[in-house]
Design a protein around this motif. Structure first.
Motif, PDB file in Angstrom:
ATOM      1  N   HIS A 174       0.861  -1.156  -0.022  1.00  0.00           N
ATOM      2  CA  HIS A 174      -0.013  -0.025  -0.060  1.00  0.00           C
ATOM      3  C   HIS A 174       0.924   1.380   0.038  1.00  0.00           C
ATOM      4  O   HIS A 174       0.362   2.291  -0.187  1.00  0.00           O
ATOM      5  CB  HIS A 174      -0.989  -0.042   1.256  1.00  0.00           C
ATOM      6  N   LYS A 251      -7.153  -2.013   7.696  1.00  0.00           N
ATOM      7  CA  LYS A 251      -6.697  -2.813   6.568  1.00  0.00           C
ATOM      8  C   LYS A 251      -6.910  -2.365   5.264  1.00  0.00           C
ATOM      9  O   LYS A 251      -6.298  -2.426   4.147  1.00  0.00           O
ATOM     10  CB  LYS A 251      -7.315  -4.277   6.775  1.00  0.00           C
ATOM     11  N   ASP A 252      -8.270  -1.860   5.025  1.00  0.00           N
ATOM     12  CA  ASP A 252      -8.587  -1.195   3.629  1.00  0.00           C
ATOM     13  C   ASP A 252      -8.053  -0.107   3.216  1.00  0.00           C
ATOM     14  O   ASP A 252      -7.926   0.238   2.084  1.00  0.00           O
ATOM     15  CB  ASP A 252     -10.284  -1.022   3.579  1.00  0.00           C
ATOM     16  N   TYR A 253      -7.387   0.585   4.048  1.00  0.00           N
ATOM     17  CA  TYR A 253      -6.709   1.915   4.177  1.00  0.00           C
ATOM     18  C   TYR A 253      -5.415   1.731   3.747  1.00  0.00           C
ATOM     19  O   TYR A 253      -4.528   2.217   2.851  1.00  0.00           O
ATOM     20  CB  TYR A 253      -7.129   2.869   4.992  1.00  0.00           C
TER      21      TYR A 253
END
Length: 313
Positions: A174, A251-253
């Motif tokens: 990420h 987690k999504d970020y």
């Protein structure tokens, strides 16, 4: 008897830094901070009292410094993050705490940079991959020789444990070009370097992280929601306070969940406990009443409590 000598530049006032440019501000704050280290003297004082006073003086020297996140790195020769290894004009919550701890551990200012590196990096090895990015699995674990967790003693049987799965590999995936400060995000060199940075995470596996914390329900007792003064009295001045959000859903970020969202120092002034920290809300280093700070969080908040560490002597 404990005697701490501070030069007039530190003792008389907290400098108004609003009109200084970044380079001057860094130099001025660094000089003031180093002055505290180099002019502190301890005579016949218990080690714990000496350290408490030193942490107070060092952290006060940087009061009012601006909050800005993500502005330190591994220096100009680094492969990835070329931000300075240390700076004194801006801080985020963790770099502020690290700076104060490194200063507290330094007998002279000449030791500061080395001590800071020992706190910020695993085994003091200056490298992006060795940086203690995650409190639960890096920062606390790699500083066990310097820090001691006293959360259970503070909570007196009411401690809880936060658990999160830290997925460093996914976190690396990420990371964006802002980390490596590309001149052009679309350049071939930038994309190659970013791919190399992503691949650094391949060696890691997701792992559970556990962290004890004092629940906010223990900090406020009774129907009138008054602070538990006996509990507050068990928090030593100079402690590192970490705000705990169990399995914080990020987690999504950023690719992983976490347990810790913020770090600060506990400072006692005239019998009242304060949080001294680089505040994202107020955009500077400030003092906030400890009990009042946590009172703003409702039971529905993801912030459930705080962890307490102290420097070993």
């Amino acid at each position: 008897m404990l005697v701490i000598f501070l030069s007039p530049v530190v003792a008389d006032t907290v400098l108004d830094t609003a009109n200084l440019n970044a380079a001057n501000l860094d130099a001025v704050n660094r000089a003031r901070f180093y002055d505290v280290i180099d002019t502190s003297r301890y005579d016949m004082a218990p080690a714990s009292a000496a350290m408490t006073h030193k942490i107070d003086a060092l952290s006060y020297a940087l009061m009012g410094a601006e909050y800005v996140g993500g502005r330190v790195g591994e220096g100009q020769l680094a492969k990835y993050d070329k931000d300075p290894l240390s700076r004194f004009d801006v801080f985020d919550c963790t770099t502020y705490v690290e700076t104060i701890l490194a200063g507290a551990l330094s007998v002279s200012s000449a030791e500061f940079e080395s001590n800071l590196q020992q706190i910020r990096y695993q085994n003091g090895h200056v490298d992006f991959v060795s940086r203690n990015h995650f409190p639960s699995v890096d920062w606390f674990r790699n500083n066990q020789d310097k820090l001691m967790d006293i959360t259970p003693e503070v909570a007196k049987g009411r401690a809880a444990v936060a658990k999160a799965v830290i997925d460093k590999s996914a976190w690396y995936q990420h990371l964006g070009s802002d980390v490596i400060h590309c001149d052009s995000d679309l350049s071939d060199s930038c994309q190659i370097l970013l791919e190399q940075l992503h691949s650094e995470g391949d060696v890691f596996r997701a792992e559970p992280a556990f962290l004890p914390y004092v629940p906010l329900t223990a900090l406020y007792d009774g129907e009138d929601n008054q602070p538990n003064m006996a509990l507050l009295d068990r928090i030593p001045s100079g402690s590192v306070i970490s705000m705990v959000r169990p399995n914080w859903a990020l987690k999504d970020y950023i690719g992983t969940n976490m347990n810790v969202s913020h770090q600060a120092l506990a400072i006692r002034k005239e019998g009242v406990l304060f949080l001294r920290h680089a505040s994202q809300r107020y955009k500077k280093v400030i003092d906030e009443n400890f009990a009042e700070y946590f009172a703003q969080y409702s039971p529905a908040s993801s912030l459930k409590g705080f962890n307490v560490h102290v420097l070993r002597h």
